[in-house]
Design a protein around this motif. Structure first.
Motif, PDB file in Angstrom:
ATOM      1  N   UNK A 232       4.359  -7.444   7.274  1.00  0.00           N
ATOM      2  CA  UNK A 232       4.721  -6.286   6.461  1.00  0.00           C
ATOM      3  C   UNK A 232       3.498  -5.399   6.235  1.00  0.00           C
ATOM      4  N   UNK A 233       3.739  -4.098   5.961  1.00  0.00           N
ATOM      5  CA  UNK A 233       2.608  -3.179   5.748  1.00  0.00           C
ATOM      6  C   UNK A 233       1.957  -3.315   4.379  1.00  0.00           C
ATOM      7  N   UNK A 234       2.585  -4.064   3.468  1.00  0.00           N
ATOM      8  CA  UNK A 234       2.018  -4.265   2.128  1.00  0.00           C
ATOM      9  C   UNK A 234       2.070  -5.747   1.794  1.00  0.00           C
ATOM     10  N   UNK A 235       1.269  -6.156   0.849  1.00  0.00           N
ATOM     11  CA  UNK A 235       1.279  -7.549   0.407  1.00  0.00           C
ATOM     12  C   UNK A 235       2.228  -7.699  -0.783  1.00  0.00           C
ATOM     13  N   UNK A 236       2.551  -8.926  -1.102  1.00  0.00           N
ATOM     14  CA  UNK A 236       3.393  -9.228  -2.260  1.00  0.00           C
ATOM     15  C   UNK A 236       2.775 -10.414  -2.986  1.00  0.00           C
ATOM     16  N   UNK A 237       2.889 -10.433  -4.286  1.00  0.00           N
ATOM     17  CA  UNK A 237       2.270 -11.508  -5.039  1.00  0.00           C
ATOM     18  C   UNK A 237       3.126 -12.777  -4.974  1.00  0.00           C
ATOM     19  N   UNK A 238       2.481 -13.901  -5.041  1.00  0.00           N
ATOM     20  CA  UNK A 238       3.188 -15.177  -5.018  1.00  0.00           C
ATOM     21  C   UNK A 238       4.120 -15.266  -6.233  1.00  0.00           C
TER      22      UNK A 238
END
Length: 206
Positions: A58-64
């Motif tokens: 994905x182009x962005x990260x996501x928090x756990x």
């Protein structure tokens, strides 16, 4: 029974890899979109998946721990939470009842069969030429190109066109979404994001 029939076409290695599709992930290449908790949407690519989880580029990260809703080609809507980061993306645990997981297993089995047998489309669907064979290919940047439909089925189409989008690229064909699966001598072959209804297919593709 359908899943057992599908497995008979698989190599022994692929069948072992699936391990009844309960937990072991298999490599795939599926496009889709996902939404984070702040309702921002982004494109994504699924690189491996099981009925219980998936890895997304994905182009962005996501928090756990963040809740994610995704709409995936061939599969539809899934939701879950982020469990770890990976290079270029993240992995999620899929929250779904047993019935939904069984459906995911069947779709994954078909996807693996398709790759093992080098089948770009589901050949169970008869091919035909629509009454109006002319359409427009629309790329994500808005550029459009005239194209002629050579033949089409409920799961994909072959088109005569001068433009050759990259294999794996998601494109628009008329009012429909599809993905390029191969280049041909005269154009491209595409696979639809979802199996179509024939009457609507003729209306939306031209």
């Amino acid at each position: 029974m359908a899943q057992a029939t599908a497995l008979t076409y698989m190599t022994a290695a692929a069948a072992k890899q699936l391990d009844l599709r309960r937990h072991a992930r298999v490599p795939v290449n599926i496009l889709g979109r996902f939404m984070l908790e702040d309702r921002r949407e982004y494109p994504c690519q699924i690189i491996d998946m099981s009925p219980g989880g998936a890895a997304l580029i994905a182009p962005v990260s996501a928090r756990i721990g963040e809740r994610v809703i995704a709409y995936i080609d061939h599969i539809g809507r899934i939701e879950g939470e982020v469990v770890r980061e990976i290079e270029g993306g993240f992995a999620i645990r899929i929250n779904a009842p047993l019935r939904k997981r069984d459906k995911l297993a069947n779709v994954l089995t078909w996807l693996v069969n398709r790759d093992v047998l080098n089948l770009p489309e589901d050949r169970r669907h008869d091919r035909f030429t629509p009454k109006n064979p002319f359409t427009q290919i629309v790329l994500d940047d808005g550029r459009s190109y005239k194209s002629r439909i050579i033949d089409v089925s409920l799961s994909g189409a072959s088109l005569k066109t001068d433009v050759r989008p990259e294999i794996g690229l998601a494109i628009g064909i008329g009012k429909m979404r599809a993905r390029v699966v191969r280049h041909t001598e005269d154009g491209i072959a595409v696979e639809f994001a979802h199996i179509q209804n024939r009457s609507l297919l003729e209306q939306h593709i031209s």
